[in-house]
Design an enzyme around this catalytic site. Structure first.
Site, PDB file in Angstrom:
ATOM      1  CD  GLN A   1      -5.128  21.209   8.409  1.00 54.38           C
ATOM      2  OE1 GLN A   1      -4.507  20.150   8.371  1.00 54.38           O
ATOM      3  NE2 GLN A   1      -4.630  22.339   7.940  1.00 54.38           N
TER       4      GLN A   1
ATOM      5  CE1 TYR B   1      -1.778  29.269  -2.107  1.00 54.12           C
ATOM      6  CE2 TYR B   1      -0.771  30.719  -0.485  1.00 54.12           C
ATOM      7  CZ  TYR B   1      -0.808  30.188  -1.756  1.00 54.12           C
ATOM      8  OH  TYR B   1       0.137  30.579  -2.666  1.00 54.12           O
TER       9      TYR B   1
ATOM     10  CB  CYS C   1      -0.893  -0.022   1.231  1.00 52.28           C
ATOM     11  SG  CYS C   1      -1.910   1.430   1.417  1.00 52.28           S
TER      12      CYS C   1
ATOM     13  CB  CYS D   1       1.286  19.852   4.098  1.00 49.36           C
ATOM     14  SG  CYS D   1       0.923  20.454   2.452  1.00 49.36           S
TER      15      CYS D   1
ATOM     16  CB  CYS E   1       1.656   3.433   6.320  1.00 58.99           C
ATOM     17  SG  CYS E   1       0.080   3.797   7.103  1.00 58.99           S
TER      18      CYS E   1
HETATM   19  N1  SAH Z   1      -5.772  26.939   5.938  1.00 53.05           N
HETATM   20  C1  SAH Z   1      -6.797  26.009   5.550  1.00 53.05           C
HETATM   21  C2  SAH Z   1      -6.568  25.327   4.216  1.00 53.05           C
HETATM   22  C3  SAH Z   1      -5.174  24.871   3.900  1.00 53.05           C
HETATM   23  S1  SAH Z   1      -4.999  23.757   2.528  1.00 53.05           S
HETATM   24  C4  SAH Z   1      -7.037  24.982   6.641  1.00 53.05           C
HETATM   25  O1  SAH Z   1      -6.204  24.800   7.533  1.00 53.05           O
HETATM   26  O2  SAH Z   1      -8.093  24.347   6.629  1.00 53.05           O
HETATM   27  C5  SAH Z   1      -4.574  24.796   1.220  1.00 53.05           C
HETATM   28  C6  SAH Z   1      -5.738  25.509   0.588  1.00 53.05           C
HETATM   29  O3  SAH Z   1      -5.208  26.276  -0.490  1.00 53.05           O
HETATM   30  C7  SAH Z   1      -6.816  24.603  -0.009  1.00 53.05           C
HETATM   31  O4  SAH Z   1      -8.067  24.985   0.518  1.00 53.05           O
HETATM   32  C8  SAH Z   1      -6.743  24.892  -1.516  1.00 53.05           C
HETATM   33  O5  SAH Z   1      -8.003  24.848  -2.150  1.00 53.05           O
HETATM   34  C9  SAH Z   1      -6.166  26.292  -1.548  1.00 53.05           C
HETATM   35  N2  SAH Z   1      -5.439  26.676  -2.765  1.00 53.05           N
HETATM   36  C10 SAH Z   1      -4.684  25.894  -3.579  1.00 53.05           C
HETATM   37  N3  SAH Z   1      -4.142  26.627  -4.563  1.00 53.05           N
HETATM   38  C11 SAH Z   1      -4.527  27.920  -4.360  1.00 53.05           C
HETATM   39  C12 SAH Z   1      -4.267  29.146  -5.036  1.00 53.05           C
HETATM   40  N4  SAH Z   1      -3.491  29.189  -6.112  1.00 53.05           N
HETATM   41  N5  SAH Z   1      -4.818  30.252  -4.557  1.00 53.05           N
HETATM   42  C13 SAH Z   1      -5.603  30.239  -3.446  1.00 53.05           C
HETATM   43  N6  SAH Z   1      -5.883  29.106  -2.763  1.00 53.05           N
HETATM   44  C14 SAH Z   1      -5.360  27.946  -3.217  1.00 53.05           C
END
Ligand code: SAH
Length: 390
Positions: free
Chosen positions: A214, A243, A9, A339, A12
């Site tokens: 998350q 984001y 898989c 991440c 992990c």
């Molecule tokens: N801070 C949030 C989301 C983080 S994940 C939390 O903790 O829940 C990253 C996010 O960036 C996702 O929601 C994704 O849709 C968004 N994203 C990806 N590319 C982007 C871009 N070019 N401009 C704006 N947002 C974007």
């Protein structure tokens, strides 16, 4: 070994060693990224372990396919491949996910429903996608399919909702494209609500099928609290959350600042963010649906001078136009949640060249047993002690 499919898989990476050994590897990985790629020598705080190492995920996306005997199977992709490793009872998901998965598989077999084949691009069912709001115990079941007409879907709805009281939403996600991307853009709700609701850092959060949330909720609270502590927020601050997904980090911090601007590219996530603000009676917010770079450029050109910016980009990190726009807006504090320590270190290096100083770095283990590790970084603008403090 506590998983018989570990070797095959792709999920992990570290089931063959203790959790302590895994944490050590992850901490070293972050350290290496910042020293070698970032050329940054800021001391790195000890990695924060996840409270739970099993069943911590609130989301699973199981590919559906056929084995060499033509039987319908579902499980996880093998390492670096699109071959499905048939598997139930994955230790990372809640145990009941496997029951729902098996019930859906039985339904697909009993009703001779066609299964999507990646090679020929024919067939109907592609993925089984399940989400769980751990605090409210609400469950969303989503079938990803090439058509929103699934034969006998009413029978499946009855079967699932009778057996699992927690299912509050059943959705079909339409994905007709020849693509690796799991979800298409359109969703059709066939039972219950279009969303489920969870609670994180005392904020009620609406989770729609297409919105990011998350996957390790308990550890996400730890992550958010570090990010908010690093942001060192003041009642006079304007905070930009780039984001922002459904607005979670910003909304958790909104009571500490004058106003909050969130930016996110997925429309459904922005509409959830607006609803989340309303539901939680948070009124000092504005959410913008846009590419982060474009919005940041526009805000910079409008002369916006936020005191604090929090960025939480996807794995590829910050685009150069985002870094330029941040530089132009010149916040005194900048918090990066990432991440991917490799791209985070690269981006921090670019920000250091623009005049930022990396003050603190904390690795946070959000994904025990997998190869992934999250990192939170605090940066301040050199000489910003007097400037821009709001
Ligand atoms: N801070 C949030 C989301 C983080 S994940 C939390 O903790 O829940 C990253 C996010 O960036 C996702 O929601 C994704 O849709 C968004 N994203 C990806 N590319 C982007 C871009 N070019 N401009 C704006 N947002 C974007």
């Amino acid at each position: 070994m506590d998983c018989d499919k570990f070797e095959q898989c792709g999920g992990c990476t570290y089931r063959h060693i203790s959790y302590d050994a895994e944490l050590k590897i992850k901490a070293e990985f972050v350290e290496n990224a910042f020293r070698r790629i970032g050329n940054i020598d800021t001391p790195i705080s000890p990695i924060i372990p996840s409270k739970f190492q099993s069943h911590y995920r609130n989301k699973a996306q199981y590919p559906v396919g056929k084995n060499s005997d033509g039987e319908v199977i579902s499980g996880f992709y093998a390492k670096r491949s699109h071959r499905i490793v048939s598997k139930r009872d994955c230790d990372l998901q809640p145990e009941f996910f496997a029951d729902i998965q098996q019930d859906i598989l039985s339904f697909l077999r009993d009703n001779y429903i066609s299964i999507y084949d990646e090679e020929s691009h024919k067939g109907l069912i592609r993925h089984i996608y399940i989400r769980h709001a751990q605090i409210t115990n609400e469950v969303m079941v989503c079938l990803v399919a090439t058509s929103s007409n699934i034969p006998n879907i009413d029978a499946l709805i009855t079967l699932l909702t009778k057996k699992y009281n927690a299912i509050k939403s059943i959705v079909i996600n339409l994905n007709k494209d020849k693509t690796n991307v799991i979800l298409g853009r359109q969703c059709k709700t066939v039972f219950g609500a279009d969303f489920i609701t969870d609670i994180i850092c005392d904020i009620k959060v609406k989770i729609s099928p297409l919105s990011f949330y998350q996957v390790n909720r308990t550890q996400a609270e730890v992550l958010y609290n570090i990010a908010i502590e690093y942001a060192d927020l003041k009642p006079t601050d304007t905070l930009i959350d780039l984001y922002c997904g459904t607005g979670t980090i910003g909304l958790c911090a909104a009571s500490k600042v004058k106003n909050l601007v969130g930016v996110e590219i997925i429309e459904q996530a922005i509409s959830d963010a607006n609803e989340n603000a309303k539901t939680n009676s948070i009124f000092n917010t504005e959410f913008i649906c846009s590419d982060a770079g474009e919005a940041a450029k526009r805000l910079a050109n409008e002369g916006k001078t936020p005191n604090v910016i929090i960025v939480d980009p996807p794995r590829k990190g910050l685009d150069l136009d985002v870094i330029d726009a941040i530089d132009k807006m010149s916040p005194s504090r900048l918090v990066m949640v990432s991440c991917n320590p490799t791209t985070a270190a690269r981006d921090c290096k670019l920000l250091v060249e623009k005049g930022y100083e990396v003050k603190s770095i904390t690795p946070v283990d959000m994904f025990p047993r997998t190869g992934h590790v999250e990192v939170v970084i605090m940066m301040t603008r050199c000489g910003s002690d007097k400037k821009n403090e709001g």
